[in-house]
Design a protein around this motif. Structure first.
Motif, PDB file in Angstrom:
ATOM      1  N   GLN A 138      20.585 -68.998 -52.482  1.00 48.14           N
ATOM      2  CA  GLN A 138      21.348 -67.766 -52.288  1.00 48.14           C
ATOM      3  C   GLN A 138      22.079 -67.366 -53.570  1.00 48.14           C
ATOM      4  O   GLN A 138      22.109 -66.186 -53.928  1.00 48.14           O
ATOM      5  CB  GLN A 138      22.352 -67.934 -51.147  1.00 48.14           C
ATOM      6  N   TRP A 142      20.781 -63.773 -55.417  1.00 50.95           N
ATOM      7  CA  TRP A 142      21.672 -62.617 -55.453  1.00 50.95           C
ATOM      8  C   TRP A 142      22.410 -62.482 -56.770  1.00 50.95           C
ATOM      9  O   TRP A 142      22.915 -61.402 -57.082  1.00 50.95           O
ATOM     10  CB  TRP A 142      22.603 -62.666 -54.252  1.00 50.95           C
ATOM     11  N   SER A 145      19.861 -60.333 -58.529  1.00 57.61           N
ATOM     12  CA  SER A 145      19.476 -59.127 -57.799  1.00 57.61           C
ATOM     13  C   SER A 145      19.910 -57.832 -58.466  1.00 57.61           C
ATOM     14  O   SER A 145      19.470 -56.754 -58.089  1.00 57.61           O
ATOM     15  CB  SER A 145      20.085 -59.168 -56.391  1.00 57.61           C
ATOM     16  N   ASN A 149      27.134 -60.514 -57.331  1.00 56.65           N
ATOM     17  CA  ASN A 149      27.385 -61.795 -56.665  1.00 56.65           C
ATOM     18  C   ASN A 149      27.776 -62.908 -57.628  1.00 56.65           C
ATOM     19  O   ASN A 149      28.633 -63.737 -57.313  1.00 56.65           O
ATOM     20  CB  ASN A 149      26.167 -62.194 -55.851  1.00 56.65           C
ATOM     21  N   ARG A 406      22.067 -62.446 -47.890  1.00 52.66           N
ATOM     22  CA  ARG A 406      22.923 -61.996 -48.992  1.00 52.66           C
ATOM     23  C   ARG A 406      24.378 -62.386 -48.789  1.00 52.66           C
ATOM     24  O   ARG A 406      25.038 -62.883 -49.709  1.00 52.66           O
ATOM     25  CB  ARG A 406      22.810 -60.482 -49.154  1.00 52.66           C
ATOM     26  N   SER A 409      25.531 -65.790 -49.675  1.00 47.45           N
ATOM     27  CA  SER A 409      25.654 -66.141 -51.093  1.00 47.45           C
ATOM     28  C   SER A 409      27.116 -66.187 -51.511  1.00 47.45           C
ATOM     29  O   SER A 409      27.467 -66.857 -52.492  1.00 47.45           O
ATOM     30  CB  SER A 409      24.901 -65.122 -51.960  1.00 47.45           C
TER      31      SER A 409
END
Length: 765
Positions: A138, A142, A145, A149, A406, A409
């Motif tokens: 995670q 992310w 991404s 995060n 998500r 995370s």
């Protein structure tokens, strides 16, 4: 609380080993993200677009000249991306660089927190924290991404590490600044700040330090936070991001055992089946690590081992229960929509339980029987509370529509540290058992038993996460480039019908629309649309007026869950839309994406608005209302622009029109499909007039003056004969209608003079 040296345990630290592990973890974290080097989540492009507009001087708007709408939920991240864009590094590249940087920076406070929290006899468990964080699927997914995060994880761990230091030795409360930055990285950062301040209060109360420290902390956090909220009000006119209002959930979501939030959490933990209907993906089995997490919280030495055993038993009993359904069946759980007071009571009860679990880990210290004796259990309890807050937020927000978990995370950074401490407790327990069996001596640090257990646990954790990483890498969530296919498709459809107005799509994927197009979309998901965010789709009068009367979008992307949510087809205004052709989409099972609707009035109208006197009627019900060639001069390698108006008295499924030019170069013809191949004639309604628009190539036709004519062909291939007006000397086919001297083909080097003359005439008129 002990000295700083004791608290941090820096005496005898093997710095070379620490440096090597951190360097290896950093390399692992970067490599983990490189798996996703060509992937960004679609939502990230919203932040990229806002950052670009800010850097270019347009302000925090979704598109240049647009309204100030806080359609993002990560102000700090947008500011960083804008700074990068200002120096020439656009969002796609900058987000990858920043994501990798903050992921690597997060490893240091992860190790520092673990160093404080582990028992001295359980080292080197602290070295596992950066390793586990780097291995977290995670955290890697992310962080890569394009979203914030990794920055969030860095600030969360940095703030927690600083707070643990301040709890050990009172000093200036810089942890408040860390949590202030966290709250402006994501709105729910305020929740973590509230948790942090609760522990600041607890530390002050137990150590009898007075209230000066907590007051300085809350002032350092609260005053800038209030100022920033005031700035938001003055700029956007709303105290919270528009995304908050768009995604506002009922407080009862925490108790929706069958809702997506709980389903995702159970699937992630491996304690519930992923039925394919709940976004997330294959679970990572971390629910089976609950005894390890609880060992990291309570410890396994002395009386704490019995508390741990009771907590594991309680957790097992709770997980064994089939949710609150049995309470509903007994009548103890209200089935009606509960009043606000009852909701607040339930939330308070839930949150209090969440607080009491970490406090209980402090034992007599936590319940105020005497002052704190050491920092490590304070740090463990703080980590557990922050970790639990992330889990609560994931459930409260009803999970996430994206695959890859998500929201979980946000729990990965504190979870990695707590898990490392728990593995250390188990490794120490194994060493003590090994010594009692006569296989070794009790020691500080790990021998064969402890090291073997720790390595096995770390490898098992990494294996589950690598499996999840590879699953997601094979089929990642939608990137902006995939939505760009839809943006390009609607643009081509508009060009196909020569639609000259700014395109207004109604869609739910705003990233690609804001970044790749100049369109001004209506956001079905409501992130960049203030009126929609303040209303719900069951407010039908508002929806009818706002969408179908005020905006009248040109294209609507509408199917699946959004179709069930919005119920657009039940509105009167939906009658103005028809299904348009889909487009090739490699992400779809059949390679084709449907669900695109087009406004009928882009093709049909109630009457012909062009030149009168050119109407022709046909016995089969076809009627030519007129035609237009606005620019009669055309370059010999150019295109002639043609408009015609057609209607039918009866519905004919198959027929076609042929337009032609006849002149010194012979005859050149083109098929003019009624409805332009988008709205078949059989779907035309009585009284509708189709406005066809084409750009017809004349390349190869010699200069000169040409007649324009039309021929209509029925389904059997026979030419329709008009009631009157058929040309006596057909150039193309018997039954044609023809108008002389309509188009003049000129040499390419002469067309500029005609264009300038047309421009001058337009200016005079």
């Amino acid at each position: 609380m002990g000295s700083a040296t004791d608290a941090w345990g820096e005496v005898g630290v093997r710095w070379r080993l620490v440096g090597a592990v951190l360097a290896a973890s950093a390399a692992g974290a970067v490599f983990h993200q490189l798996v996703f080097r060509r992937w960004w989540i679609e939502d990230a492009a919203i932040s990229f677009a806002y950052a670009r507009n800010l850097a270019l001087g347009y302000g925090l708007v979704p598109w240049p000249g647009g309204e100030r709408i806080e359609g993002y939920s990560n102000p700090t991240w947008v500011a960083l991306l804008a700074a990068c864009h200002a120096v020439g590094v656009e969002g796609f590249t900058a987000s990858k660089l920043l994501g990798g940087l903050f992921a690597v920076l997060s490893l240091w406070p992860a190790w520092r927190l673990a160093r404080i929290a582990v028992h001295p006899d359980d080292r080197p468990a602290d070295l596992l924290a950066p390793v586990l964080l780097a291995a977290s699927a995670q955290f890697a997914i992310w962080s890569a991404s394009g979203l914030e995060n990794a920055l969030f994880g860095f600030l969360l761990l940095g703030g927690a590490a600083r707070l643990a230091t301040e709890a050990a030795n009172p000093r200036f409360p810089w942890s408040a600044v860390w949590f202030l930055a966290l709250s402006w990285t994501r709105p729910e950062g305020v929740i973590y700040a509230a948790v942090a301040w609760a522990w600041v209060l607890l530390a002050a109360a137990r150590d009898r330090r007075g209230w000066g420290g907590p007051l300085r902390w809350i002032a350092l956090f609260g005053l800038p936070e209030a100022a920033l909220i005031g700035l938001r009000l003055s700029y956007f006119a709303w105290p919270l991001p528009n995304t908050y209002y768009a995604k506002l959930q009922d407080f009862d979501a925490l108790f929706g055992w069958r809702d997506r939030g709980w389903l995702q959490l159970r699937a992630f933990a491996g304690l519930g089946a992923d039925d394919g209907q709940t976004p997330g993906g294959p679970g990572l089995g971390q629910g089976f690590l609950i005894p390890v997490f609880l060992a990291g919280l309570f410890g396994l030495r002395g009386w704490r081992a019995w508390v741990w055993l009771a907590a594991v038993a309680a957790a097992g009993a709770l997980l064994a229960m089939p949710g609150p359904d049995w309470l509903r069946n007994s009548g103890a759980w209200p089935s009606w929509h509960p009043p606000l007071a009852w909701l607040l009571f339930r939330i308070g009860l839930f949150y209090s339980a969440l607080v009491m679990l970490p406090v209980a880990a402090l034992g007599p210290e936590g319940f105020g029987l005497h002052r704190f004796g050491e920092t490590r259990f304070f740090t463990r309890a703080l980590l557990a509370h922050l970790f639990g807050a992330a889990l609560v937020f994931s459930v409260y927000s009803t999970g996430d529509w994206m695959r890859g978990y998500r929201w979980l995370s946000l729990a990965a950074p504190t979870g990695a540290v707590l898990l490392a401490v728990g593995i250390g407790e188990w490794a120490g327990f194994a060493e003590r058992v090994w010594a009692r069996l006569g296989r070794g001596a009790t020691r500080r640090g790990w021998g064969i038993a402890g090291a073997g257990l720790a390595v096995t646990a770390a490898v098992g954790f990494a294996a589950a996460n690598v499996r999840h990483t590879m699953w997601f890498a094979r089929d990642p969530e939608w990137p902006p480039a995939l939505i760009k296919l839809r943006v390009d498709h609607t643009r081509r459809l508009a060009q196909r019908v020569f639609y000259e107005e700014p395109i207004v799509p109604l869609d739910m994927d705003m990233g690609a629309h804001l970044w790749f197009s100049h369109q001004h979309p209506v956001d079905m998901a409501r992130l960049v649309d203030i009126p929609l965010a303040r209303h719900r789709y069951d407010q039908r009068a508002f929806v009818e007026e706002y969408i179908f009367e005020e905006h009248r979008p040109d294209f609507v992307h509408w199917h699946g869950e959004w179709a069930r949510t919005t119920l657009f087809s039940s509105y009167d205004g939906w009658s103005d839309y028809f299904p348009a052709p889909g487009y090739a989409d490699p992400n779809e099972a059949r390679g084709h994406h449907t669900g695109i609707y087009m406004r009928r009035s882009m093709l049909v109208d109630a009457a012909w608005a062009g030149t009168e006197g050119r109407a022709v009627a046909y016995p089969n019900g076809i009627r030519l209302h007129g035609w237009e060639v606005p620019s009669p001069e055309v370059a010999e390698n150019g295109r002639v622009y043609l408009e015609i108006g057609l209607s039918m008295d009866v519905a004919l499924e198959r027929w076609s029109a042929v337009g032609f030019l006849a002149g010194p170069g012979g005859v050149r013809s083109w098929v003019l499909p009624p409805g332009q191949g988008l709205l078949p004639p059989g779907d035309w309604r009585p009284g509708e007039v189709f406005h066809g628009r084409w750009g017809l190539p004349v390349g190869g036709m010699p200069p000169g003056t040409y007649d324009f004519g039309l021929v209509f062909v029925d389904a059997a291939g026979a030419i329709a004969i008009p009631d009157e007006g058929a040309a006596a000397d057909p150039r193309y086919a018997a039954g044609e209608v023809r108008w002389p001297g309509v188009v003049t083909v000129v040499a390419d080097d002469q067309i500029g003079a005609f264009a300038e003359a047309d421009l001058a005439e337009a200016r005079q008129n």
